[in-house]
Design an enzyme around this catalytic site. Structure first.
Site, PDB file in Angstrom:
ATOM      1  N   GLU A  39      20.062   4.399  12.070  1.00 22.60           N
ATOM      2  CA  GLU A  39      20.362   2.968  11.922  1.00 22.60           C
ATOM      3  C   GLU A  39      19.093   2.155  11.723  1.00 22.60           C
ATOM      4  O   GLU A  39      19.070   1.215  10.937  1.00 22.60           O
ATOM      5  CB  GLU A  39      21.137   2.452  13.142  1.00 22.60           C
ATOM      6  N   TYR A 122      22.862  -5.907  15.882  1.00 22.99           N
ATOM      7  CA  TYR A 122      23.388  -4.933  14.930  1.00 22.99           C
ATOM      8  C   TYR A 122      23.154  -3.497  15.417  1.00 22.99           C
ATOM      9  O   TYR A 122      24.085  -2.693  15.466  1.00 22.99           O
ATOM     10  CB  TYR A 122      22.759  -5.118  13.533  1.00 22.99           C
ATOM     11  N   ASP A 140      26.106  -5.928   9.237  1.00 17.66           N
ATOM     12  CA  ASP A 140      24.890  -5.824   8.419  1.00 17.66           C
ATOM     13  C   ASP A 140      25.147  -6.516   7.075  1.00 17.66           C
ATOM     14  O   ASP A 140      26.182  -7.180   6.888  1.00 17.66           O
ATOM     15  CB  ASP A 140      24.460  -4.352   8.250  1.00 17.66           C
TER      16      ASP A 140
END
Ligand code: SF4
Length: 363
Positions: A39, A122, A140
């Site tokens: 990520e 996020y 995102d």
């Protein structure tokens, strides 16, 4: 959207995802550390680029503990070329904090994870929904675009009100039984179908529920606030040769490109010629006197918020002792070994110029 439409959207999106998602090295993993690394890498990097880095990074640092035990320089080197180096420095600091505070594991609560360096809403939502099945919506750029089109959102997605609307919608739509898959499905739809320039509305599983898709106006969304112009900064750097080696300095940890090695130099002042700027910067930055300054080449590089034009010069050490003004450390390095250091992309692009002229430069 009515509750019925929300259920239909979840069903259609997850069925599409189960059928169509790309087989990527981090997909299907439940190891929170691996998901976290993927990520962080994917935040500013394309999937195709991230795959090779992801594999190499995990071979080198397969666990939180191994990452925490590494030197900052090793981590930056493994990250070199991916850009946005604050991500790597923060990942490293966060791994060290996890070892100190949580025995090298991710804490059970996302709120505790959220306090680590570089971990925002996020990242916490993506990692905890995928690894632990927590019902957290991860928003995102892909998700923002898809949702703005689904709603035909008139507000700019980068405005406070637009951002709130997107977040509320993401939370309302999230499938509580499969939150990790749902988050990934929205992102995957944004990457494969609802793309920035050519959304493939006719084949989209959400078309019947999508306002922009139904009205053929997808290209009008997402709306964005007008972009600020990106400034161009002219810079002069000097490659100082001394006994066949060249001087490199290390940027302070905090700030842009922190911890990376570069040739000394700095901004060219208004009205100043690049060569004069180079001479002045070398004296101010390193305390050294140099001679034989001559042009090596010009390299242009774009960051997200500025562009730089680097005027590089080579020269010979004449006198003085290195006394750094703003760099954290210095080294004299053989040009052939420069590539082993963690360098910003723009500095790396100067190396071929140096190789071509290295022999005459190393007088
Ligand atoms: Fe995006 Fe078109 Fe699908 Fe709507 S119908 S989500 S605009 S691809």
């Amino acid at each position: 959207m009515t509750p019925r439409e929300v259920s239909a959207l979840r069903r259609r999106l997850l069925a599409w995802y189960d059928r169509e998602h790309r087989r990527l090295p981090w997909r299907g993993a439940r190891n929170p550390y691996r998901i976290w690394v993927s990520e962080v890498m994917l935040q500013q990097t394309r999937v195709e680029t991230a795959i090779a880095y992801y594999r190499r990074f995990l071979e080198r640092f397969p666990t939180v503990a191994r990452l925490a035990a590494a030197q900052p320089e090793e981590v930056l080197k493994a990250w070199e070329g991916l850009g946005y180096y604050a991500r790597a420095r923060n990942l490293h600091r966060a791994a060290r904090a996890l070892v100190e505070r949580h025995g090298g594991r991710l804490p059970p609560e996302p709120e505790a994870f959220r306090t680590l360096p570089g971990v925002g809403d996020y990242t916490a939502a993506a990692v905890y929904s995928i690894a632990f099945g927590r019902p957290l919506a991860a928003v995102d750029g892909n998700v923002r675009r898809v949702l703005a089109r689904l709603l035909a959102l008139g507000l700019a997605v980068d405005s406070a009100a637009g951002g709130r609307r997107i977040r509320e919608t993401a939370e309302r739509l999230l499938d509580r039984d499969r939150p990790g898959d749902f988050n990934q499905a929205l992102m995957e739809l944004g990457a494969l179908v609802c793309t920035p320039r050519r959304p493939a509305c006719p084949g989209c599983p959400l078309r019947a529920l999508c306002r922009a898709g139904r009205s053929g106006t997808a290209a009008h969304y997402p709306r964005k606030a007008p972009a600020r112009p990106v400034p161009t900064v002219p810079v002069a750097v000097g490659v100082i040769f001394k006994d066949g080696r060249v001087l490199v300095t290390r940027r302070p940890e905090a700030g842009l490109l922190g911890g990376l090695w570069e040739f000394p130099g700095g901004k060219i002042e208004p009205g100043e010629a690049p060569l004069e700027a180079c001479r002045r910067e070398l004296a101010e930055e390193t305390g050294l006197a140099v001679e034989g300054l001559e042009p090596l080449g010009i390299v242009r590089h774009a960051y997200s918020h500025l562009r730089v034009v680097i005027h590089a010069f080579r020269c010979r050490f004449a006198a003085g002792r290195v006394r750094l003004r703003s760099a954290a450390a210095h080294r004299w390095v053989s040009p052939a070994r420069l590539g082993e250091l963690a360098l910003p992309q723009a500095t790396r692009r100067l190396l071929p110029l140096l190789g071509a002229k290295g022999k005459t430069g190393a007088r």
